[in-house]
Design a protein around this motif. Structure first.
Motif, PDB file in Angstrom:
ATOM      1  N   VAL A 192       0.850  -1.198   0.000  1.00 39.74           N
ATOM      2  CA  VAL A 192       0.000   0.000   0.000  1.00 39.74           C
ATOM      3  C   VAL A 192       0.891   1.256   0.000  1.00 39.74           C
ATOM      4  O   VAL A 192       0.645   2.210  -0.737  1.00 39.74           O
ATOM      5  N   ALA A 193       1.962   1.212   0.799  1.00 38.16           N
ATOM      6  CA  ALA A 193       2.872   2.367   0.848  1.00 38.16           C
ATOM      7  C   ALA A 193       3.537   2.580  -0.512  1.00 38.16           C
ATOM      8  O   ALA A 193       3.635   3.719  -1.001  1.00 38.16           O
ATOM      9  N   LEU A 194       3.959   1.476  -1.142  1.00 41.90           N
ATOM     10  CA  LEU A 194       4.594   1.589  -2.461  1.00 41.90           C
ATOM     11  C   LEU A 194       3.606   2.151  -3.488  1.00 41.90           C
ATOM     12  O   LEU A 194       3.955   3.031  -4.286  1.00 41.90           O
ATOM     13  N   ALA A 195       2.371   1.661  -3.444  1.00 38.37           N
ATOM     14  CA  ALA A 195       1.364   2.141  -4.390  1.00 38.37           C
ATOM     15  C   ALA A 195       1.114   3.639  -4.177  1.00 38.37           C
ATOM     16  O   ALA A 195       0.938   4.395  -5.135  1.00 38.37           O
ATOM     17  N   GLY A 196       1.134   4.068  -2.920  1.00 36.96           N
ATOM     18  CA  GLY A 196       0.947   5.484  -2.615  1.00 36.96           C
ATOM     19  C   GLY A 196       2.082   6.330  -3.157  1.00 36.96           C
ATOM     20  O   GLY A 196       1.881   7.411  -3.715  1.00 36.96           O
ATOM     21  N   GLN A 255      -6.048  10.288   0.555  1.00 39.58           N
ATOM     22  CA  GLN A 255      -5.446   9.939  -0.736  1.00 39.58           C
ATOM     23  C   GLN A 255      -4.892   8.517  -0.716  1.00 39.58           C
ATOM     24  O   GLN A 255      -5.094   7.757  -1.652  1.00 39.58           O
ATOM     25  N   LEU A 256      -4.212   8.163   0.374  1.00 38.06           N
ATOM     26  CA  LEU A 256      -3.663   6.805   0.458  1.00 38.06           C
ATOM     27  C   LEU A 256      -4.799   5.783   0.607  1.00 38.06           C
ATOM     28  O   LEU A 256      -4.723   4.677   0.070  1.00 38.06           O
ATOM     29  N   GLU A 257      -5.859   6.177   1.303  1.00 38.63           N
ATOM     30  CA  GLU A 257      -7.007   5.269   1.442  1.00 38.63           C
ATOM     31  C   GLU A 257      -7.612   4.957   0.076  1.00 38.63           C
ATOM     32  O   GLU A 257      -7.972   3.816  -0.208  1.00 38.63           O
ATOM     33  N   VAL A 298      -6.076   4.977  -2.762  1.00 36.15           N
ATOM     34  CA  VAL A 298      -5.137   4.077  -3.441  1.00 36.15           C
ATOM     35  C   VAL A 298      -5.338   2.644  -2.931  1.00 36.15           C
ATOM     36  O   VAL A 298      -5.419   1.694  -3.705  1.00 36.15           O
ATOM     37  N   ALA A 299      -5.454   2.494  -1.601  1.00 36.25           N
ATOM     38  CA  ALA A 299      -5.593   1.154  -1.005  1.00 36.25           C
ATOM     39  C   ALA A 299      -6.856   0.462  -1.493  1.00 36.25           C
ATOM     40  O   ALA A 299      -6.865  -0.757  -1.684  1.00 36.25           O
ATOM     41  N   ARG A 300      -7.917   1.243  -1.699  1.00 33.90           N
ATOM     42  CA  ARG A 300      -9.170   0.642  -2.171  1.00 33.90           C
ATOM     43  C   ARG A 300      -9.067   0.207  -3.627  1.00 33.90           C
ATOM     44  O   ARG A 300      -9.713  -0.732  -4.058  1.00 33.90           O
ATOM     45  N   ALA A 301      -8.213   0.908  -4.383  1.00 33.18           N
ATOM     46  CA  ALA A 301      -8.162   0.668  -5.835  1.00 33.18           C
ATOM     47  C   ALA A 301      -7.201  -0.438  -6.259  1.00 33.18           C
ATOM     48  O   ALA A 301      -7.361  -1.007  -7.339  1.00 33.18           O
ATOM     49  N   ILE A 302      -6.210  -0.741  -5.430  1.00 31.53           N
ATOM     50  CA  ILE A 302      -5.194  -1.701  -5.880  1.00 31.53           C
ATOM     51  C   ILE A 302      -5.646  -3.155  -5.730  1.00 31.53           C
ATOM     52  O   ILE A 302      -6.534  -3.454  -4.937  1.00 31.53           O
ATOM     53  N   ARG A 303      -4.982  -4.031  -6.465  1.00 31.90           N
ATOM     54  CA  ARG A 303      -5.220  -5.462  -6.321  1.00 31.90           C
ATOM     55  C   ARG A 303      -3.947  -6.119  -5.813  1.00 31.90           C
ATOM     56  O   ARG A 303      -2.877  -5.942  -6.393  1.00 31.90           O
ATOM     57  N   LEU A 304      -4.066  -6.833  -4.724  1.00 28.65           N
ATOM     58  CA  LEU A 304      -2.902  -7.534  -4.168  1.00 28.65           C
ATOM     59  C   LEU A 304      -3.085  -9.032  -4.348  1.00 28.65           C
ATOM     60  O   LEU A 304      -4.169  -9.554  -4.153  1.00 28.65           O
ATOM     61  N   ASP A 305      -2.008  -9.672  -4.726  1.00 32.35           N
ATOM     62  CA  ASP A 305      -1.991 -11.127  -4.851  1.00 32.35           C
ATOM     63  C   ASP A 305      -0.863 -11.633  -3.984  1.00 32.35           C
ATOM     64  O   ASP A 305       0.297 -11.334  -4.256  1.00 32.35           O
ATOM     65  N   CYS A 306      -1.186 -12.362  -2.919  1.00 29.89           N
ATOM     66  CA  CYS A 306      -0.138 -12.819  -2.020  1.00 29.89           C
ATOM     67  C   CYS A 306       0.064 -14.302  -2.229  1.00 29.89           C
ATOM     68  O   CYS A 306      -0.849 -15.089  -2.006  1.00 29.89           O
TER      69      CYS A 306
END
Ligand code: DC
Length: 222
Positions: A42-46, A58-60, A62-70
């Motif tokens: 999330v920090a990197l995406a921000g 603003q960071l929130e 970004v966090a809602r919009a990204i897709r993470l695959d772990c």
């Protein structure tokens, strides 16, 4: 009750959680979840989105919009492998904006629970035993003294070719420890039913064996 089992491993940075969690997952045939990597993403995406760090909204977004695959050691941010980039000193210093944000924590906690659904998993972080999986049958709180943790991290960072001193690593670590322990949201603390293990003076293999014994006792209902 279904057969799934979650093992939580929490503790401060540098206690050796990642290698123990990874090793344990491998031995047991469980999946491994590195939740710190999610906050780092999330920090990197921000950073990539150029957010204004003084405006948490603003960071929130970004966090809602990204897709993470772990997938164990590999973490994909919108399909791209960022496993290395999230470990950079810059991301490490920015991650506090993600970890200290209530909404972002809610998003990631929900994701962590979803990922664990129906699976046997070793989940590693700061709040896995206290907040994310309070019902987990086996909880480990892994610690080590500040100087021992700094020494390990310094060796790790130096091996990656970064030039830094042990003093700098210790100073950064003290700062992060204070941030993790003092923050209002999900502060770092052991769950009441966690078993505390101190890794001072133990090799990674010895820590793993100690934890395996604890897990085996818990699995068999002791
Ligand atoms: O374990 P790590 O260094 O990769 O974690 C990165 C940051 O994320 C660290 O500052 C603590 C925070 N974190 C958290 O708040 N909750 C978690 N479950 C995992 C990590």
């Amino acid at each position: 009750m279904n057969g799934r089992m979650v093992i939580t491993i929490d503790g401060p940075a540098g206690a050796g959680k990642s290698s123990v969690a990874r090793g344990l997952a491998q031995r047991l045939g469980f999946e491994f979840l590195d939740t710190g990597a999610m906050y780092r993403c999330v920090a990197l995406a921000g950073k990539r989105a150029g957010v204004d760090w003084s405006d948490p909204r603003q960071l929130e977004r970004v966090a809602r919009a990204i897709r993470l695959d772990c997938r164990g050691d590999v973490i994909l941010l919108d399909g791209e492998d960022v496993s290395r980039e999230i470990r950079s000193p810059e991301v490490t210093s920015l991650v506090v904006h993600a970890a200290g944000n209530r909404e972002i924590r809610e998003i990631l906690v929900a994701m962590q629970r979803r990922l664990a659904g129906g699976r046997d998993m070793v989940s590693e972080g700061r709040d896995q035993g206290t907040i994310v999986f309070p019902e987990a049958r086996c909880k480990i709180f892994l610690t080590a003294s500040p100087i021992e943790r700094a020494r390990r991290r310094w060796r790790e960072v130096s091996a990656r070719g970064e030039t830094t001193t042990l003093e700098e690593v210790l100073e950064q670590q003290n700062l992060r420890d204070a941030q993790d322990a003092d923050r209002a949201l999900a502060p770092l603390r052991p769950a009441a039913d966690a078993v505390e293990v101190c890794s001072d003076g133990l090799t990674a293999d010895e820590v793993l064996r100690t934890i395996e014994t604890i897990v085996s006792d818990r699995r068999h209902g002791q």
